[in-house]
Design a protein around this motif. Structure first.
Motif, PDB file in Angstrom:
ATOM      1  N   VAL A 293       0.870  -1.181   0.000  1.00 46.00           N
ATOM      2  CA  VAL A 293       0.000   0.000   0.000  1.00 46.00           C
ATOM      3  C   VAL A 293       0.906   1.231   0.000  1.00 46.00           C
ATOM      4  O   VAL A 293       1.765   1.381   0.880  1.00 46.00           O
ATOM      5  CB  VAL A 293      -0.927   0.015   1.225  1.00 46.00           C
ATOM      6  N   THR A 294       0.742   2.086  -0.997  1.00 42.54           N
ATOM      7  CA  THR A 294       1.603   3.258  -1.136  1.00 42.54           C
ATOM      8  C   THR A 294       0.817   4.545  -0.932  1.00 42.54           C
ATOM      9  O   THR A 294      -0.412   4.531  -0.795  1.00 42.54           O
ATOM     10  CB  THR A 294       2.249   3.279  -2.527  1.00 42.54           C
ATOM     11  N   LYS A 295       1.543   5.650  -0.936  1.00 46.67           N
ATOM     12  CA  LYS A 295       0.907   6.953  -0.765  1.00 46.67           C
ATOM     13  C   LYS A 295      -0.140   7.224  -1.839  1.00 46.67           C
ATOM     14  O   LYS A 295      -1.087   7.982  -1.615  1.00 46.67           O
ATOM     15  CB  LYS A 295       1.963   8.060  -0.777  1.00 46.67           C
ATOM     16  N   ARG A 296       0.016   6.600  -3.008  1.00 49.08           N
ATOM     17  CA  ARG A 296      -0.948   6.800  -4.079  1.00 49.08           C
ATOM     18  C   ARG A 296      -2.346   6.313  -3.691  1.00 49.08           C
ATOM     19  O   ARG A 296      -3.338   6.723  -4.285  1.00 49.08           O
ATOM     20  CB  ARG A 296      -0.500   6.070  -5.347  1.00 49.08           C
ATOM     21  N   HIS A 297      -2.397   5.442  -2.681  1.00 49.88           N
ATOM     22  CA  HIS A 297      -3.690   4.899  -2.267  1.00 49.88           C
ATOM     23  C   HIS A 297      -4.444   5.822  -1.308  1.00 49.88           C
ATOM     24  O   HIS A 297      -5.545   5.488  -0.877  1.00 49.88           O
ATOM     25  CB  HIS A 297      -3.497   3.525  -1.614  1.00 49.88           C
ATOM     26  N   GLY A 298      -3.855   6.961  -0.969  1.00 47.67           N
ATOM     27  CA  GLY A 298      -4.547   7.975  -0.180  1.00 47.67           C
ATOM     28  C   GLY A 298      -4.990   7.469   1.186  1.00 47.67           C
ATOM     29  O   GLY A 298      -4.164   7.018   1.994  1.00 47.67           O
ATOM     30  N   PRO A 299      -6.312   7.518   1.481  1.00 48.40           N
ATOM     31  CA  PRO A 299      -6.810   7.105   2.805  1.00 48.40           C
ATOM     32  C   PRO A 299      -6.433   5.669   3.163  1.00 48.40           C
ATOM     33  O   PRO A 299      -6.210   5.364   4.330  1.00 48.40           O
ATOM     34  CB  PRO A 299      -8.326   7.263   2.668  1.00 48.40           C
ATOM     35  N   LEU A 300      -6.353   4.801   2.156  1.00 46.57           N
ATOM     36  CA  LEU A 300      -5.999   3.415   2.428  1.00 46.57           C
ATOM     37  C   LEU A 300      -4.561   3.324   2.937  1.00 46.57           C
ATOM     38  O   LEU A 300      -4.251   2.491   3.806  1.00 46.57           O
ATOM     39  CB  LEU A 300      -6.169   2.575   1.171  1.00 46.57           C
ATOM     40  N   TYR A 301      -3.685   4.188   2.415  1.00 47.18           N
ATOM     41  CA  TYR A 301      -2.303   4.222   2.881  1.00 47.18           C
ATOM     42  C   TYR A 301      -2.246   4.645   4.347  1.00 47.18           C
ATOM     43  O   TYR A 301      -1.516   4.053   5.150  1.00 47.18           O
ATOM     44  CB  TYR A 301      -1.479   5.172   2.017  1.00 47.18           C
ATOM     45  N   ARG A 302      -3.034   5.663   4.697  1.00 46.37           N
ATOM     46  CA  ARG A 302      -3.053   6.108   6.097  1.00 46.37           C
ATOM     47  C   ARG A 302      -3.588   4.994   6.998  1.00 46.37           C
ATOM     48  O   ARG A 302      -3.096   4.789   8.108  1.00 46.37           O
ATOM     49  CB  ARG A 302      -3.897   7.371   6.236  1.00 46.37           C
ATOM     50  N   ALA A 303      -4.590   4.262   6.513  1.00 43.94           N
ATOM     51  CA  ALA A 303      -5.114   3.142   7.287  1.00 43.94           C
ATOM     52  C   ALA A 303      -4.064   2.041   7.436  1.00 43.94           C
ATOM     53  O   ALA A 303      -3.943   1.419   8.496  1.00 43.94           O
ATOM     54  CB  ALA A 303      -6.369   2.584   6.626  1.00 43.94           C
ATOM     55  N   ALA A 304      -3.297   1.807   6.375  1.00 44.33           N
ATOM     56  CA  ALA A 304      -2.261   0.775   6.424  1.00 44.33           C
ATOM     57  C   ALA A 304      -1.183   1.132   7.439  1.00 44.33           C
ATOM     58  O   ALA A 304      -0.656   0.260   8.138  1.00 44.33           O
ATOM     59  CB  ALA A 304      -1.652   0.572   5.041  1.00 44.33           C
ATOM     60  N   ARG A 305      -0.846   2.409   7.526  1.00 46.45           N
ATOM     61  CA  ARG A 305       0.157   2.839   8.508  1.00 46.45           C
ATOM     62  C   ARG A 305      -0.334   2.619   9.938  1.00 46.45           C
ATOM     63  O   ARG A 305       0.474   2.427  10.852  1.00 46.45           O
ATOM     64  CB  ARG A 305       0.521   4.310   8.297  1.00 46.45           C
ATOM     65  N   ASP A 306      -1.641   2.659  10.109  1.00 46.49           N
ATOM     66  CA  ASP A 306      -2.214   2.444  11.446  1.00 46.49           C
ATOM     67  C   ASP A 306      -2.560   0.979  11.707  1.00 46.49           C
ATOM     68  O   ASP A 306      -2.922   0.621  12.828  1.00 46.49           O
ATOM     69  CB  ASP A 306      -3.492   3.280  11.619  1.00 46.49           C
ATOM     70  N   ALA A 307      -2.487   0.142  10.673  1.00 47.77           N
ATOM     71  CA  ALA A 307      -2.880  -1.262  10.819  1.00 47.77           C
ATOM     72  C   ALA A 307      -1.937  -1.977  11.776  1.00 47.77           C
ATOM     73  O   ALA A 307      -0.742  -1.691  11.850  1.00 47.77           O
ATOM     74  CB  ALA A 307      -2.882  -1.957   9.465  1.00 47.77           C
ATOM     75  N   GLU A 308      -2.504  -2.910  12.495  1.00 45.96           N
ATOM     76  CA  GLU A 308      -1.724  -3.698  13.444  1.00 45.96           C
ATOM     77  C   GLU A 308      -1.838  -5.183  13.108  1.00 45.96           C
ATOM     78  O   GLU A 308      -2.785  -5.627  12.449  1.00 45.96           O
ATOM     79  CB  GLU A 308      -2.203  -3.437  14.877  1.00 45.96           C
ATOM     80  N   TRP A 309      -0.864  -5.919  13.558  1.00 46.03           N
ATOM     81  CA  TRP A 309      -0.849  -7.363  13.424  1.00 46.03           C
ATOM     82  C   TRP A 309      -2.144  -7.939  14.000  1.00 46.03           C
ATOM     83  O   TRP A 309      -2.500  -7.670  15.143  1.00 46.03           O
ATOM     84  CB  TRP A 309       0.365  -7.870  14.178  1.00 46.03           C
ATOM     85  N   GLY A 310      -2.855  -8.710  13.202  1.00 45.34           N
ATOM     86  CA  GLY A 310      -4.109  -9.311  13.645  1.00 45.34           C
ATOM     87  C   GLY A 310      -5.343  -8.577  13.189  1.00 45.34           C
ATOM     88  O   GLY A 310      -6.457  -9.099  13.313  1.00 45.34           O
ATOM     89  N   ASP A 311      -5.194  -7.367  12.643  1.00 46.15           N
ATOM     90  CA  ASP A 311      -6.353  -6.586  12.207  1.00 46.15           C
ATOM     91  C   ASP A 311      -7.000  -7.185  10.970  1.00 46.15           C
ATOM     92  O   ASP A 311      -6.345  -7.821  10.136  1.00 46.15           O
ATOM     93  CB  ASP A 311      -5.945  -5.143  11.874  1.00 46.15           C
ATOM     94  N   ALA A 312      -8.313  -6.944  10.839  1.00 44.65           N
ATOM     95  CA  ALA A 312      -8.999  -7.231   9.579  1.00 44.65           C
ATOM     96  C   ALA A 312      -8.548  -6.208   8.536  1.00 44.65           C
ATOM     97  O   ALA A 312      -8.189  -5.068   8.868  1.00 44.65           O
ATOM     98  CB  ALA A 312     -10.504  -7.147   9.776  1.00 44.65           C
ATOM     99  N   TRP A 313      -8.543  -6.639   7.267  1.00 41.16           N
ATOM    100  CA  TRP A 313      -8.149  -5.748   6.190  1.00 41.16           C
ATOM    101  C   TRP A 313      -9.048  -6.038   4.975  1.00 41.16           C
ATOM    102  O   TRP A 313      -9.327  -7.204   4.702  1.00 41.16           O
ATOM    103  CB  TRP A 313      -6.684  -5.933   5.817  1.00 41.16           C
ATOM    104  N   PRO A 314      -9.484  -4.985   4.236  1.00 46.01           N
ATOM    105  CA  PRO A 314      -9.288  -3.574   4.537  1.00 46.01           C
ATOM    106  C   PRO A 314     -10.143  -3.136   5.709  1.00 46.01           C
ATOM    107  O   PRO A 314     -11.077  -3.849   6.113  1.00 46.01           O
ATOM    108  CB  PRO A 314      -9.729  -2.896   3.236  1.00 46.01           C
ATOM    109  N   PRO A 315      -9.845  -1.947   6.265  1.00 43.96           N
ATOM    110  CA  PRO A 315     -10.622  -1.485   7.409  1.00 43.96           C
ATOM    111  C   PRO A 315     -12.068  -1.230   7.033  1.00 43.96           C
ATOM    112  O   PRO A 315     -12.378  -0.923   5.871  1.00 43.96           O
ATOM    113  CB  PRO A 315      -9.906  -0.197   7.828  1.00 43.96           C
ATOM    114  N   ALA A 316     -12.940  -1.371   7.999  1.00 43.31           N
ATOM    115  CA  ALA A 316     -14.367  -1.113   7.749  1.00 43.31           C
ATOM    116  C   ALA A 316     -14.566   0.347   7.401  1.00 43.31           C
ATOM    117  O   ALA A 316     -13.908   1.234   7.964  1.00 43.31           O
ATOM    118  CB  ALA A 316     -15.187  -1.481   8.995  1.00 43.31           C
ATOM    119  N   ALA A 317     -15.450   0.606   6.443  1.00 43.96           N
ATOM    120  CA  ALA A 317     -15.733   1.983   6.051  1.00 43.96           C
ATOM    121  C   ALA A 317     -16.399   2.733   7.192  1.00 43.96           C
ATOM    122  O   ALA A 317     -17.282   2.201   7.874  1.00 43.96           O
ATOM    123  CB  ALA A 317     -16.648   2.009   4.816  1.00 43.96           C
TER     124      ALA A 317
END
Length: 330
Positions: free
Chosen positions: A304-328
């Motif tokens: 997930v790169t900066k080009r993905h916008g909000p998804l990139y920010r969510a990826a930076r906050d993602a933790e081991w064990g989290d569901a992906w992608p985050p719920a809207a």
């Protein structure tokens, strides 16, 4: 105005007073001996926790880690069954009751709770500790042989945490089968080691054969895509270290990470994650690497790169064990 105490806060406060009157050196020695027994490879036929000093030392040392691991697993399970809460709970091999506290932290409110264990000193201390939580003070604590003779009354939820490794192969199968026969939902947690993962997978297979569907952590109820012997599925929960933790382990950090493997399965409909982060995300310059287990089933690395916008920010906050992608978000 002070915020109300969480179940975790209440548990820590209750545990803090346990070691009064028990010399620190004696407590540390008891913990070291008990850890050696628990890590042994020979199944036991008698309780490892023999007397109150054993139970006090081990509860103060292990309950916080067990609580955090079980609570983390239950939170992932709860996400897959929104709107559902157990109306009753049986904790098999529950000892001093860490899993009962974790269930209460996940789904607030009093409910019928039964803790089954073969160590009377553990049950006695668990009852004392539970008195600190008004929603657990009416829990029932029963001595029971955990094995082929185990019987469980009908209940919504059965938890089996850090128990299967103490049992023979035959007894493990009997315990899982008894849980499946009694419950609408079963959650099994084991240490996050290759052997612990193997025991979880064996239990997972038995639950599926009994008609259950996996709700967490797997996005599917098919065979695990991990190649046996090459890797194992496990997760991590952060645990605040007590003074006894630091004394026994000699560590200076105020925390440690408890590794665990688990499966949560139900007889009723659930909504598993479409994929699950199964390793600690790797954050690099302008990108995040996520190792995912997916519905197909398969294992895949997503970048997930900066080009993905909000998804990139969510990826930076993602933790081991989290569901992906985050719920809207609404």
């Amino acid at each position: 105005m002070n915020a109300p105490l969480t179940p975790a806060d209440t548990l820590r406060t209750a545990l803090a007073g346990l070691l009064d009157g028990l010399p620190p050196k004696a407590a540390a020695q008891a913990v070291e001996r008990l850890i050696a027994n628990y890590r042994g490879t020979t199944p036991t036929h008698t309780p490892i926790l023999r007397d109150r000093s054993d139970v006090v030392a081990y509860a103060a040392y292990r309950m916080p880690a067990t609580f955090e691991a079980v609570h983390t697993a239950l939170e992932a399970f709860a996400d897959a069954v929104p709107g559902w809460a157990p109306g009753s709970h049986v904790d098999v091999g529950g000892g001093t009751g860490a899993a009962t506290w974790a269930v209460n932290a996940t789904w607030e409110g009093a409910r019928p709770v039964t803790v089954l264990d073969w160590a009377e000193p553990a049950l006695t201390l668990g009852r004392e500790i539970a008195a600190a939580n008004p929603e657990l003070k009416n829990a029932e604590w029963h001595r029971s042989r955990i094995g082929s003779a185990l019987t469980i009354e009908s209940t919504d939820l059965v938890t089996v945490s850090y128990v299967l490794g103490e049992l023979t192969d035959a007894d493990r199968a009997c315990v899982v089968d008894a849980a499946a026969a009694a419950a609408q939902a079963v959650v099994i947690i084991e240490p996050g080691t290759p052997d612990g993962y193997t025991r979880v997978i064996e239990a997972r297979d038995r639950l599926i054969r009994a008609g259950f569907h996996v709700a967490a952590p797997c996005p599917h109820s098919a065979a695990c895509p991990i190649v046996p012997g090459e890797d194992w599925c496990h997760f991590s929960a952060r645990v605040a270290r007590s003074s006894l933790h630091r004394q026994v382990k000699g560590g200076s950090l105020p925390y440690e990470d408890e590794k665990f493997s688990y499966v949560a399965a139900t007889r009723f409909p659930s909504a598993p994650a479409s994929s699950r982060v199964v390793r600690k995300p790797q954050i690099r310059k302008g990108q995040v690497l996520l190792d995912l287990c997916e519905t197909e089933p398969s294992l895949r690395r997503e970048t997930v790169t900066k080009r993905h916008g909000p998804l990139y920010r969510a990826a930076r906050d993602a933790e081991w064990g989290d569901a992906w992608p985050p719920a809207a978000e609404d």
